[in-house]
Design an enzyme around this catalytic site. Structure first.
Site, PDB file in Angstrom:
ATOM      1  N   GLY A   7       7.137  13.774 -16.065  1.00  0.00           N
ATOM      2  CA  GLY A   7       8.563  13.939 -15.801  1.00  0.00           C
ATOM      3  C   GLY A   7       9.275  14.429 -17.040  1.00  0.00           C
ATOM      4  O   GLY A   7       8.919  14.046 -18.161  1.00  0.00           O
ATOM      5  N   THR A  12      11.764  16.099 -24.698  1.00  0.00           N
ATOM      6  CA  THR A  12      11.922  16.928 -25.895  1.00  0.00           C
ATOM      7  C   THR A  12      10.893  18.047 -25.865  1.00  0.00           C
ATOM      8  O   THR A  12       9.896  17.983 -25.133  1.00  0.00           O
ATOM      9  CB  THR A  12      11.707  16.107 -27.182  1.00  0.00           C
ATOM     10  OG1 THR A  12      10.336  15.668 -27.219  1.00  0.00           O
ATOM     11  CG2 THR A  12      12.638  14.902 -27.235  1.00  0.00           C
ATOM     12  N   ASP A  28       7.218  18.163 -13.878  1.00  0.00           N
ATOM     13  CA  ASP A  28       8.310  18.058 -12.907  1.00  0.00           C
ATOM     14  C   ASP A  28       9.644  18.201 -13.627  1.00  0.00           C
ATOM     15  O   ASP A  28       9.928  17.468 -14.570  1.00  0.00           O
ATOM     16  CB  ASP A  28       8.243  16.701 -12.205  1.00  0.00           C
ATOM     17  CG  ASP A  28       9.349  16.533 -11.189  1.00  0.00           C
ATOM     18  OD1 ASP A  28       9.122  16.858 -10.007  1.00  0.00           O
ATOM     19  OD2 ASP A  28      10.459  16.093 -11.573  1.00  0.00           O
ATOM     20  N   TYR A  33      18.334  19.127 -15.238  1.00  0.00           N
ATOM     21  CA  TYR A  33      17.773  18.238 -16.255  1.00  0.00           C
ATOM     22  C   TYR A  33      18.096  18.779 -17.643  1.00  0.00           C
ATOM     23  O   TYR A  33      17.937  19.973 -17.905  1.00  0.00           O
ATOM     24  CB  TYR A  33      16.251  18.129 -16.114  1.00  0.00           C
ATOM     25  CG  TYR A  33      15.766  17.281 -14.967  1.00  0.00           C
ATOM     26  CD1 TYR A  33      16.642  16.642 -14.093  1.00  0.00           C
ATOM     27  CD2 TYR A  33      14.399  17.124 -14.742  1.00  0.00           C
ATOM     28  CE1 TYR A  33      16.170  15.883 -13.038  1.00  0.00           C
ATOM     29  CE2 TYR A  33      13.919  16.359 -13.690  1.00  0.00           C
ATOM     30  CZ  TYR A  33      14.816  15.746 -12.835  1.00  0.00           C
ATOM     31  OH  TYR A  33      14.352  14.993 -11.788  1.00  0.00           O
ATOM     32  N   LYS A  69      13.625  21.974  -8.783  1.00  0.00           N
ATOM     33  CA  LYS A  69      14.385  21.467  -7.634  1.00  0.00           C
ATOM     34  C   LYS A  69      15.672  22.240  -7.390  1.00  0.00           C
ATOM     35  O   LYS A  69      16.319  22.722  -8.330  1.00  0.00           O
ATOM     36  CB  LYS A  69      14.718  19.981  -7.844  1.00  0.00           C
ATOM     37  CG  LYS A  69      13.495  19.125  -8.136  1.00  0.00           C
ATOM     38  CD  LYS A  69      13.871  17.663  -8.338  1.00  0.00           C
ATOM     39  CE  LYS A  69      12.681  16.859  -8.806  1.00  0.00           C
ATOM     40  NZ  LYS A  69      12.390  17.090 -10.240  1.00  0.00           N
ATOM     41  N   HIS A 102      16.480  18.626  -4.072  1.00  0.00           N
ATOM     42  CA  HIS A 102      16.610  17.443  -4.932  1.00  0.00           C
ATOM     43  C   HIS A 102      17.171  16.237  -4.191  1.00  0.00           C
ATOM     44  O   HIS A 102      16.856  15.092  -4.510  1.00  0.00           O
ATOM     45  CB  HIS A 102      17.488  17.777  -6.141  1.00  0.00           C
ATOM     46  CG  HIS A 102      17.195  16.935  -7.338  1.00  0.00           C
ATOM     47  ND1 HIS A 102      17.652  17.229  -8.597  1.00  0.00           N
ATOM     48  CD2 HIS A 102      16.473  15.796  -7.484  1.00  0.00           C
ATOM     49  CE1 HIS A 102      17.228  16.311  -9.458  1.00  0.00           C
ATOM     50  NE2 HIS A 102      16.508  15.437  -8.801  1.00  0.00           N
ATOM     51  N   SER A 136      13.124  15.657  -1.798  1.00  0.00           N
ATOM     52  CA  SER A 136      13.236  14.511  -2.694  1.00  0.00           C
ATOM     53  C   SER A 136      14.383  13.639  -2.233  1.00  0.00           C
ATOM     54  O   SER A 136      15.435  14.143  -1.811  1.00  0.00           O
ATOM     55  CB  SER A 136      13.474  14.991  -4.131  1.00  0.00           C
ATOM     56  OG  SER A 136      13.599  13.898  -5.025  1.00  0.00           O
ATOM     57  N   LYS A 229       7.576   9.663 -17.495  1.00  0.00           N
ATOM     58  CA  LYS A 229       8.093  10.406 -18.639  1.00  0.00           C
ATOM     59  C   LYS A 229       7.946   9.560 -19.885  1.00  0.00           C
ATOM     60  O   LYS A 229       8.122   8.333 -19.846  1.00  0.00           O
ATOM     61  CB  LYS A 229       9.565  10.760 -18.431  1.00  0.00           C
ATOM     62  CG  LYS A 229      10.117  11.715 -19.481  1.00  0.00           C
ATOM     63  CD  LYS A 229      11.598  11.525 -19.689  1.00  0.00           C
ATOM     64  CE  LYS A 229      11.859  10.341 -20.614  1.00  0.00           C
ATOM     65  NZ  LYS A 229      13.287  10.146 -20.916  1.00  0.00           N
ATOM     66  N   ILE A 236       2.519   9.030 -24.056  1.00  0.00           N
ATOM     67  CA  ILE A 236       2.168  10.234 -23.307  1.00  0.00           C
ATOM     68  C   ILE A 236       0.674  10.232 -22.990  1.00  0.00           C
ATOM     69  O   ILE A 236       0.257  10.467 -21.853  1.00  0.00           O
ATOM     70  CB  ILE A 236       2.560  11.500 -24.097  1.00  0.00           C
ATOM     71  CG1 ILE A 236       4.091  11.642 -24.137  1.00  0.00           C
ATOM     72  CG2 ILE A 236       1.919  12.752 -23.498  1.00  0.00           C
ATOM     73  CD1 ILE A 236       4.596  12.738 -25.060  1.00  0.00           C
ATOM     74  N   GLN A 238      -1.394   7.566 -23.164  1.00  0.00           N
ATOM     75  CA  GLN A 238      -1.728   6.358 -22.408  1.00  0.00           C
ATOM     76  C   GLN A 238      -1.399   6.509 -20.929  1.00  0.00           C
ATOM     77  O   GLN A 238      -2.167   6.072 -20.058  1.00  0.00           O
ATOM     78  CB  GLN A 238      -0.955   5.183 -23.010  1.00  0.00           C
ATOM     79  CG  GLN A 238      -1.384   3.813 -22.538  1.00  0.00           C
ATOM     80  CD  GLN A 238      -0.597   2.727 -23.250  1.00  0.00           C
ATOM     81  OE1 GLN A 238       0.536   2.407 -22.872  1.00  0.00           O
ATOM     82  NE2 GLN A 238      -1.187   2.165 -24.286  1.00  0.00           N
ATOM     83  N   ASN A 239      -0.269   7.143 -20.622  1.00  0.00           N
ATOM     84  CA  ASN A 239       0.174   7.265 -19.230  1.00  0.00           C
ATOM     85  C   ASN A 239      -0.709   8.186 -18.393  1.00  0.00           C
ATOM     86  O   ASN A 239      -0.616   8.178 -17.168  1.00  0.00           O
ATOM     87  CB  ASN A 239       1.618   7.768 -19.173  1.00  0.00           C
ATOM     88  CG  ASN A 239       2.616   6.742 -19.666  1.00  0.00           C
ATOM     89  OD1 ASN A 239       2.298   5.569 -19.810  1.00  0.00           O
ATOM     90  ND2 ASN A 239       3.835   7.185 -19.951  1.00  0.00           N
TER      91      ASN A 239
END
Length: 261
Positions: A7, A12, A28, A33, A69, A102, A136, A229, A236, A238-239
């Protein structure tokens, strides 16, 4: 669509680069955004990064799965091609892999039906500006209203995590061969204390992973796409490490029982 994505709201440039380096290929974003400092649209930030990595030959365009979106001010059918073209310009791409409505909120106010908006989405699909289309924040009634008026949406992106499991929505979507994509899989602003949950912590300690990894692995095992995100390189990486362990059946049941919504 890779089941684990990244996300980008308030992200950054460095986090996008770190995510690509870590192995993320599903990103995404949306036209509205902004970056972490709220100084530039994330699509533009991402476009600069994608241009660098694609032009250098490090990553091919076809290896990426890019989602953006349609915002509420562009729900009129003739506005949809204009909106997606703006996103493509920002991203420096010729096409999106997935384009989503969206949210359905503006249609009543602007006298635009969801069917009209969905037909506009079908238009950009047919013209090749996107490879697939979806929605969404739609409820079941809103999804029903567009079924049969064009192609079936490939996904419904909704808030979902162990405190907000969306079990009825998931069952409905699966019955129509529509995937579910979970945003705020770690709680987000609606459930900020999720990652402090004692049960998640207990399961995480058993598997020697983080509470966040447990929350997202829960979704993976349900067949739900996750788009966490993070701006810190450690998280980053780890996810994305969601495939080296499996939750046991009783653990999945315990996590389901955490639902509060």
């Amino acid at each position: 669509m890779p089941i684990a994505g990244f996300g980008t709201s308030f992200a950054t440039e460095q986090s996008i680069r770190d995510a690509l380096e870590a192995g993320y290929r599903h990103f995404d974003t949306s036209l509205n955004y902004m970056n972490k400092d709220e100084t530039i649209q994330m699509e533009i930030v991402m476009g600069n990064v994608f241009n660098d990595v694609i032009s250098s030959g490090k990553i091919k365009r076809e290896e990426l799965f890019i989602v953006s979106k349609l915002e509420e001010w562009d729900h009129q059918r003739d506005r949809v091609p204009i909106a997606i073209t703006q996103s493509l310009t920002n991203l420096g791409l010729d096409y999106l892999d997935l384009y989503l409505i969206h949210g359905p909120e503006s249609t009543e106010r602007k006298n635009v039906s969801l069917v009209e908006t969905w037909m506009g989405m079908n238009d950009v699909l047919e013209s090749g500006l996107t490879k697939s289309i979806g929605v969404s924040n739609f409820d079941r009634t809103q999804i029903r209203s567009i079924l049969g008026t064009g192609v079936v949406p490939v996904t419904n992106q909704v808030i979902s995590n162990p405190y907000w499991t969306q079990k009825p929505m998931l069952a409905y979507l699966q019955s129509h061969n529509i995937t579910m994509t979970a945003y705020s899989p770690m709680g987000g602003i609606t459930d900020p204390d999720l990652l402090k949950d004692a049960k998640l912590n207990e399961i995480a300690q058993f598997h020697r992973v983080s509470n966040a990894q447990i929350a997202m692995r829960y979704q993976i095992q349900r067949g739900v796409i996750v788009i966490p995100k993070a701006n810190h390189q450690k998280y980053i990486v780890q996810n994305l490490d969601l495939f080296s362990f499996n939750l046991l059946d009783y653990e999945m049941t315990e996590i389901e029982a955490l639902n509060k919504h």
